[in-house]
Scaffold this active site. Structure first.
Site, PDB file in Angstrom:
ATOM      1  CE  LYS A 216      -3.092   0.085   3.266  1.00  0.00           C
ATOM      2  NZ  LYS A 216      -3.927   0.345   4.460  1.00  0.00           N
TER       3      LYS A 216
ATOM      4  CE  LYS B  48      -2.451  -1.232  10.806  1.00  0.00           C
ATOM      5  NZ  LYS B  48      -3.004  -0.421   9.695  1.00  0.00           N
TER       6      LYS B  48
ATOM      7  CG  ASP C  36      -5.958   0.189  11.793  1.00  0.00           C
ATOM      8  OD1 ASP C  36      -5.778   0.371  10.595  1.00  0.00           O
ATOM      9  OD2 ASP C  36      -6.613  -0.796  12.214  1.00  0.00           O
TER      10      ASP C  36
END
Ligand code: NDP
Ligand code: 2IT
Length: 444
Positions: A113, A125, A165
């Site tokens: 991405k 992440k 997130d």
């Protein structure tokens, strides 16, 4: 393709009990086969083995004290997956379901991405199995401070830059940043999604949802169509869902249904987004309240049911695997023409097959939701340049990035003989830059 199969088989063997990671890796590696075939030097360099193995996995204890004085311990994670094209970049998720498999699938997706944005950011992440629901602001602060008291030593503005997130929004980012600054004595762009008064960027809050609408608009435009008069379902009612809904509505769509993790609302007259914002952003309440406030709307306690509502465009914006094969078949049967993923991996592998084989235009998350991280990279640029761009400037850059992503994946799909297969197009377009950077940097 033997090499791809071998790497995938080993990955499953060496990382057992990680179904989400297997799922993301299966999709990505399978679709990369045509590139790997073209480049036998990749196998010689062990490129795929290195690509699927995180550079670093950090697991840590997060102890904190609730308002009653009780001690809790949560798990903290940061997966620094790939820094070939830039510092690790990717969000933090706070949700009780978080585990290593979920963070690794998100990290792997993030590499491609971030590459697709065209900006110099690697993939990472993190998160925790902490559940922010029902916690007081002080409890959230205590948790965030404890989380950062360990995380700070692993991150940095040029090393690893987290963001939000699921379960991590402006409030959490503020507490996390405050603690980082206190420990390191540095006011730098070490986390994005910051408030506008302390280094944040205009449009970052809206960016993922707006970006999703922009790329979908481009896909519609390429087919001589537009959002005008379309019935749209947006699942979720968090950050991504709200701003996807806002932009889709402003482009002429009618958003008829949304949900939270308890159930969905259906409003045949079109969702009144101000009411959703009041319920979800201001009060942190439940979407059920919408049906009590808006006449003619209906609440149903069951998320999945949302996919049985006929629509032209589906924008899944909640979480992974929210659309399974049965839901995909229902959507197709009821005439869906476009599915664009605001969430990460919201469609199962089987659901994606249903969309592809039915001629639905399917825009995978790593392309369609890249507007959030792209605007995070714009926030980083503003931080290091000590600048503050206008919303028009940021929004124009975001739109331009999303249009470019659409055409890059479209061209990659065509180039490899899979016209319209955007899963393949996005994976290949994202991978090529990462592969080149990894090859140039030697075996590291
Ligand atoms: P939020 O926490 O703001 O919102 C999440 C929404 O999804 C909420 O409505 C939540 O319901 C719902 N949801 C979460 N888990 C489930 C579940 N298991 N079942 C049903 N509904 C669920 O998160 P975001 O909007 O930021 O993120 C949504 C998705 O978008 C995620 O997949 C994330 O990875 C992805 N994404 C986010 C980006 C960003 O910039 N924030 C960028 C790119 C992708 P409830 O309120 O009941 O919990
Ligand atoms: O999944 C994602 O791209 C995000 N949660 C945003 C990451 C970021 O660094 O802005």
């Amino acid at each position: 393709m033997k090499y791809v199969e071998k790497v995938l088989k080993n990955l499953k063997k060496q990382n057992p009990n990680e179904p989400e990671f297997h799922q993301a890796a299966t999709e990505i590696l399978t679709s990369l086969a045509p590139v790997i075939e073209k480049h036998p030097e990749y196998e010689a360099a062990g490129l795929l083995e290195r690509f699927v193995e995180p550079e670093r996995v950090i697991l840590f204890r997060v102890p904190w004290v609730d308002d009653k004085g009780k001690v809790h311990v949560n798990k903290g994670y940061r997966v620094q997956f790939n820094s070939a094209i830039g510092p690790y970049k990717g969000g933090l998720r706070f949700h009780p379901s978080v585990n290593l498999s979920i963070i690794k699938f998100l990290g792997l997706e993030q590499i491609l991405k971030n590459s697709l944005t065209g900006l110099p950011i690697g993939g990472g992440k993190g998160g925790s199995d902490f559940n922010p629901k029902g916690k007081s602001d002080r409890e959230i602060m205590a948790f965030c401070q404890s989380f950062m008291t360990e995380l700070y030593r692993h991150i940095g503005a040029d090393t690893d830059v987290p963001a939000g997130d699921i379960g991590v929004g402006a409030r959490e980012v503020g507490y996390l940043f405050g603690q980082y600054k206190r420990i390191c004595n540095e006011h730098v762009g070490v986390i994005t999604g910051r408030g506008l008064s302390y280094g944040g960027s205009l449009v970052r809050k809206q960016a993922t949802g707006y970006g999703l609408a922009y790329i979908t608009e481009e896909a519609l435009k390429a087919r001589g169509d537009s959002f005008k008069g379309k019935n749209v379902i947006v699942s979720g009612s968090g950050n991504v869902a709200i701003y996807a809904c806002e932009k889709a509505q402003s482009l002429g769509a009618k958003v008829i249904a949304m949900y939270d993790s308890n159930g969905y609302i259906y409003d045949p007259d079109g969702i009144d987004l101000d009411i959703i914002k009041d319920i979800k952003e201001v009060k942190r309440g439940r979407i059920k309240e919408y049906a009590q406030r808006v006449e003619g709307s209906v609440y149903t306690e069951d998320c999945k049911g949302i996919w049985s509502i006929p629509c032209d465009i589906a924008l899944p914006c909640a979480t992974q695997n929210e659309i399974d094969k049965v839901s995909a078949e229902l959507l197709v049967k009821n005439g869906v023409k476009y599915v664009a993923e605001g969430a990460n991996m919201p469609s199962t592998l089987e659901a994606v097959e249903v969309f592809k084989s039915s001629g639905v235009v399917f825009l995978p998350g790593k392309a369609a939701n890249a507007g959030g991280v792209a605007t995070s990279a714009l926030e980083m640029a503003q931080s290091s340049g000590r600048m503050f761009w206008s919303s028009e400037e940021v929004d124009a850059k975001l739109k331009d990035i999303m249009i470019k992503i659409y055409h890059n994946m479209d061209n990659a799909a065509k180039e490899y003989g899979y016209d319209g297969d955007y899963v393949l197009g996005a994976n290949i377009a994202g991978f090529i830059k990462v592969a080149e950077a990894m090859m140039s940097q030697g075996v590291v």
